[in-house]
Design an enzyme around this catalytic site. Structure first.
Site, mmCIF file in Angstrom:
data_model
loop_
_atom_site.group_PDB
_atom_site.id
_atom_site.type_symbol
_atom_site.label_atom_id
_atom_site.label_comp_id
_atom_site.label_asym_id
_atom_site.label_seq_id
_atom_site.Cartn_x
_atom_site.Cartn_y
_atom_site.Cartn_z
ATOM 1 N N GLU A 13 -5.602 -3.320 11.683
ATOM 2 C CA GLU A 13 -5.128 -1.933 11.624
ATOM 3 C C GLU A 13 -3.718 -1.869 11.053
ATOM 4 O O GLU A 13 -2.967 -2.839 11.133
ATOM 5 C CB GLU A 13 -5.098 -1.350 13.045
ATOM 6 N N PHE A 21 8.023 8.414 11.897
ATOM 7 C CA PHE A 21 6.843 8.511 11.033
ATOM 8 C C PHE A 21 7.072 7.623 9.815
ATOM 9 O O PHE A 21 7.989 7.844 9.028
ATOM 10 C CB PHE A 21 6.585 9.962 10.606
ATOM 11 N N ARG A 42 1.122 5.132 -0.040
ATOM 12 C CA ARG A 42 0.392 3.965 0.467
ATOM 13 C C ARG A 42 0.773 2.696 -0.291
ATOM 14 O O ARG A 42 0.745 1.598 0.239
ATOM 15 C CB ARG A 42 -1.123 4.172 0.313
HETATM 16 P P1 5GP Z 1 -3.501 6.570 17.496
HETATM 17 O O1 5GP Z 1 -4.911 6.864 17.829
HETATM 18 O O2 5GP Z 1 -3.023 5.186 17.884
HETATM 19 O O3 5GP Z 1 -2.558 7.641 17.996
HETATM 20 O O4 5GP Z 1 -3.402 6.782 15.930
HETATM 21 C C1 5GP Z 1 -3.407 5.790 15.014
HETATM 22 C C2 5GP Z 1 -3.483 6.401 13.641
HETATM 23 O O5 5GP Z 1 -2.527 7.460 13.455
HETATM 24 C C3 5GP Z 1 -3.123 5.348 12.612
HETATM 25 O O6 5GP Z 1 -4.252 4.610 12.204
HETATM 26 C C4 5GP Z 1 -2.530 6.180 11.502
HETATM 27 O O7 5GP Z 1 -3.556 6.659 10.666
HETATM 28 C C5 5GP Z 1 -1.908 7.369 12.198
HETATM 29 N N1 5GP Z 1 -0.449 7.164 12.398
HETATM 30 C C6 5GP Z 1 0.194 6.978 13.571
HETATM 31 N N2 5GP Z 1 1.513 6.817 13.386
HETATM 32 C C7 5GP Z 1 1.725 6.904 12.044
HETATM 33 C C8 5GP Z 1 2.906 6.801 11.215
HETATM 34 O O8 5GP Z 1 4.058 6.589 11.661
HETATM 35 N N3 5GP Z 1 2.701 6.933 9.883
HETATM 36 C C9 5GP Z 1 1.488 7.166 9.322
HETATM 37 N N4 5GP Z 1 1.429 7.272 8.007
HETATM 38 N N5 5GP Z 1 0.356 7.260 10.074
HETATM 39 C C10 5GP Z 1 0.480 7.127 11.425
#
Ligand code: 5GP
Length: 175
Positions: free
Chosen positions: A98, A151, A164
């Site tokens: 991941e 973020f 990306r």
């Molecule tokens: P979770 O279910 O752990 O809250 O979410 C994980 C997903 O949220 C990651 O696979 C990603 O797609 C998105 N995500 C969480 N934090 C970030 C971040 O700081 N930047 C980006 N681009 N995506 C994030």
């Protein structure tokens, strides 16, 4: 898109060095085995390729794509499988790759779903972890970097589908 800039957080050199270390550790831990690497699209793709190149065991690759349901179910972490794996993982040594673990909701759901398919083993490797943000407990076996609550983009991670391809990790700062 809101006015913003990307502030470098982890350099390309540091990311590459850390992926090398993870590759060596994983190669030791799985010595003699074939690892089924599962990439969670799209964010995990850059990291998986770089990691796979640095693993000396045999690896096979598979991909899945998930999206969160909207509304109430989002908070439960129930995700919709947009693209499922091509191959069965029954009896395989599975390592999920991941980009980032945030609340942990997505992965907690995904891991329990994969576990039901009876792999020989199931582990998780993430490039980035934001432990402060965790809502659901997820066991992370391999972590690239723990980062603060920001973020971030780059190395597969996007902001509205861009960035990306940045070869480093940067923080999105709104001007
Ligand atoms: P979770 O279910 O752990 O809250 O979410 C994980 C997903 O949220 C990651 O696979 C990603 O797609 C998105 N995500 C969480 N934090 C970030 C971040 O700081 N930047 C980006 N681009 N995506 C994030």
């Amino acid at each position: 898109m809101e006015k913003h800039h990307v502030k470098p957080m982890i350099s390309e050199k540091d990311v590459n060095r850390r992926i090398q270390e993870l590759g060596e550790q994983i190669s030791k831990d799985y010595a003699g085995k074939t690892i089924r690497l599962i990439c969670v699209l799209k964010g995990g793709s850059f990291f998986m390729c770089e990691l796979a190149k640095r693993i000396s065991c045999d690896v096979t690759l598979d991909f899945m794509s998930v999206s969160s349901y909207g509304g109430d179910t989002k908070s439960s972490g129930v995700v919709k499988i947009v693209k499922d794996l091509d191959e069965s993982i029954k009896g395989k040594d599975v390592l999920v790759v991941e980009d980032i673990v945030d609340s942990g909701r997505t992965l907690s759901y995904l891991l329990s779903m994969l576990n039901d398919r009876q792999p020989a083993s199931l582990k998780l490797c993430t490039l980035l972890d934001k432990p402060e943000r965790r809502v659901v407990d997820v066991k992370v076996d391999y972590t690239g970097f723990e980062i603060p609550d920001a973020f971030v983009v780059g190395y597969g991670l996007d902001y509205d589908q861009i960035y990306r391809n940045l070869p480093f990790i940067g923080e999105v700062v709104f001007d």
